[in-house]
Design a protein around this motif. Structure first.
Motif, PDB file in Angstrom:
ATOM      1  N   LEU A  96       0.931  -1.089  -0.023  1.00 11.96           N
ATOM      2  CA  LEU A  96      -0.061   0.139   0.019  1.00 11.96           C
ATOM      3  C   LEU A  96       0.951   1.260  -0.036  1.00 11.96           C
ATOM      4  CD1 LEU A  96      -2.429  -1.039   2.759  1.00 11.96           C
ATOM      5  CD2 LEU A  96      -3.002  -0.787   0.257  1.00 11.96           C
ATOM      6  N   ALA A  97       0.785   1.962  -1.068  1.00 11.06           N
ATOM      7  CA  ALA A  97       1.510   3.305  -1.270  1.00 11.06           C
ATOM      8  C   ALA A  97       1.587   4.139  -0.016  1.00 11.06           C
ATOM      9  CB  ALA A  97       1.170   3.805  -2.477  1.00 11.06           C
ATOM     10  N   GLN A  98       0.374   4.181   0.666  1.00  7.17           N
ATOM     11  CA  GLN A  98      -0.114   5.380   1.577  1.00  7.17           C
ATOM     12  C   GLN A  98       0.885   4.896   2.679  1.00  7.17           C
ATOM     13  OE1 GLN A  98      -2.290   3.657   0.364  1.00  7.17           O
ATOM     14  NE2 GLN A  98      -3.882   2.792   1.871  1.00  7.17           N
ATOM     15  N   PHE A  99       1.075   3.721   3.044  1.00  5.33           N
ATOM     16  CA  PHE A  99       2.228   3.269   4.355  1.00  5.33           C
ATOM     17  C   PHE A  99       3.579   3.962   3.907  1.00  5.33           C
ATOM     18  CE2 PHE A  99      -0.133  -0.832   5.261  1.00  5.33           C
ATOM     19  CZ  PHE A  99      -1.073  -0.226   6.056  1.00  5.33           C
ATOM     20  N   ALA A 100       3.978   3.945   2.808  1.00  2.34           N
ATOM     21  CA  ALA A 100       5.452   4.247   2.197  1.00  2.34           C
ATOM     22  C   ALA A 100       5.434   6.032   2.519  1.00  2.34           C
ATOM     23  CB  ALA A 100       5.735   4.277   0.611  1.00  2.34           C
ATOM     24  N   MET A 101       4.327   6.660   2.545  1.00  2.00           N
ATOM     25  CA  MET A 101       4.481   7.927   2.734  1.00  2.00           C
ATOM     26  C   MET A 101       4.924   8.490   4.213  1.00  2.00           C
ATOM     27  SD  MET A 101       3.259   9.424  -0.142  1.00  2.00           S
ATOM     28  CE  MET A 101       4.224   8.089  -1.038  1.00  2.00           C
ATOM     29  N   GLN A 102       4.816   7.436   4.878  1.00  2.00           N
ATOM     30  CA  GLN A 102       5.541   7.691   6.321  1.00  2.00           C
ATOM     31  C   GLN A 102       7.010   7.574   6.162  1.00  2.00           C
ATOM     32  OE1 GLN A 102       3.721   4.987   9.350  1.00  2.00           O
ATOM     33  NE2 GLN A 102       1.959   4.661   7.711  1.00  2.00           N
ATOM     34  N   GLY A 103       7.625   7.111   5.033  1.00  2.00           N
ATOM     35  CA  GLY A 103       9.164   7.199   5.052  1.00  2.00           C
ATOM     36  C   GLY A 103       9.601   8.533   4.969  1.00  2.00           C
ATOM     37  N   TYR A 104       8.831   9.730   4.951  1.00  4.37           N
ATOM     38  CA  TYR A 104       9.693  10.858   4.955  1.00  4.37           C
ATOM     39  C   TYR A 104      10.145  11.169   6.264  1.00  4.37           C
ATOM     40  CZ  TYR A 104       7.597  12.049   0.384  1.00  4.37           C
ATOM     41  OH  TYR A 104       7.231  12.037  -1.066  1.00  4.37           O
ATOM     42  N   SER A 105       9.407  10.521   7.454  1.00  2.00           N
ATOM     43  CA  SER A 105       9.993  10.899   8.723  1.00  2.00           C
ATOM     44  C   SER A 105      11.398  10.211   8.999  1.00  2.00           C
ATOM     45  CB  SER A 105       9.108  10.257   9.837  1.00  2.00           C
ATOM     46  OG  SER A 105       8.837   8.773   9.574  1.00  2.00           O
ATOM     47  N   VAL A 106      11.889   9.376   8.117  1.00  2.00           N
ATOM     48  CA  VAL A 106      13.218   8.504   8.365  1.00  2.00           C
ATOM     49  C   VAL A 106      13.955   8.762   7.001  1.00  2.00           C
ATOM     50  CG1 VAL A 106      12.573   6.729   9.880  1.00  2.00           C
ATOM     51  CG2 VAL A 106      12.013   6.264   7.323  1.00  2.00           C
ATOM     52  N   SER A 107      13.551   9.828   6.248  1.00  2.00           N
ATOM     53  CA  SER A 107      14.510  10.198   5.049  1.00  2.00           C
ATOM     54  C   SER A 107      14.645   9.135   4.087  1.00  2.00           C
ATOM     55  CB  SER A 107      15.687  10.683   5.411  1.00  2.00           C
ATOM     56  OG  SER A 107      15.776  11.880   6.331  1.00  2.00           O
TER      57      SER A 107
END
Length: 259
Positions: A96-107
């Protein structure tokens, strides 16, 4: 060589990702006209985030990290990983692509959505490879150095000299003094690619910053930082080092000074 980790609990997905990476490597080698194609990647697979974190030793350039896994999930693993290593590149694998959006918090560098298919994967990899410091180090006259838990890509203009003191190797660079765990001997080939010359058992100097040289010493400028440093020129290496430095200075120029 680019060192990759795949952290994925699904065997089929992990195997498919490995095969895609091998195919991508072959295609890039053929594109560059290299026959037979070299091995671009080393790949190590981990079935859980916990086993990956336990084994992690900052040797990886790029980590493919599944988000949904038993035990520690990929997002929490990324937060732990980022606290240990601020330089490693992370690419999330998710359904699910929306999960990957959280990746900004870990660069995170990017994300790949399951199910995997090669055309989309190849497009992503081209973008990922252009962003990797390790790739820039391979494509340009530069070296990748690990110091105090951080990686530094250093060009020929960044390294002033390398010195051994009390059995510890340090690089004097535009980023400051960088202690490294490697021996001077193991660094020598990389440093020579940048134009550094071995002047003794304990030192190499970048010809671009040599301001003075006599039969017993070499003086190196450190732009914008400390005063010039004078390093001993060993008797055993004097003739060869002076000849090599003179040749490099004549062909490539220098920052300034008198030799």
């Amino acid at each position: 060589m680019i060192h990759l980790a795949i952290v994925e609990d699904n065997d089929a997905t992990a195997q498919l990702l490995c095969s895609y990476l091998e195919k991508f490597s072959r295609e890039q080698s053929v594109h560059k006209g290299q026959t037979p194609p070299p091995q671009t990647f080393t790949i190590q697979r981990f079935a859980t985030a916990d086993s990956f974190l336990e084994a992690y030793s900052q040797n990886f350039h790029l980590v493919f990290l599944d988000i949904q896994m038993p035990g520690t999930d990929g997002m929490n693993a990324a937060q732990i990983l980022r606290a240990r290593d601020s330089n490693v590149s992370i690419v999330f694998i998710t359904s699910l692509a929306q999960f990957a959006m959280q990746g900004y918090s870990v660069s995170a560098l990017d994300y790949i959505v399951k199910p995997l298919d090669y055309p989309r994967f190849s497009t992503k990899m081209h973008r990922i490879m252009r962003s990797l410091p390790a790739v820039r180090a391979l494509d340009q006259p530069s070296i990748l150095i690990s110091s105090a838990g951080k990686r530094h890509v250093l060009s020929a203009q960044d390294v002033y000299y390398v010195h051994v003191e009390d059995h510890h190797v340090t690089l004097s660079t535009s980023a400051g003094t960088l202690p490294v765990s490697s021996s001077l001997r193991s660094l020598q080939n990389d440093c020579e690619r940048l134009g550094l010359v071995r002047i003794s058992a304990k030192a190499m100097v970048n010809y671009r910053f040599v301001t003075r040289m006599d039969r017993t010493s070499v003086t190196v400028l450190q732009p914008g930082s400390s005063p010039s440093v004078t390093l001993p020129l060993s008797r055993a290496r004097s003739s060869a080092a002076r000849a090599q430095l003179t040749q490099l200075l004549a062909s490539g120029g220098r920052t300034g000074g008198t030799v």
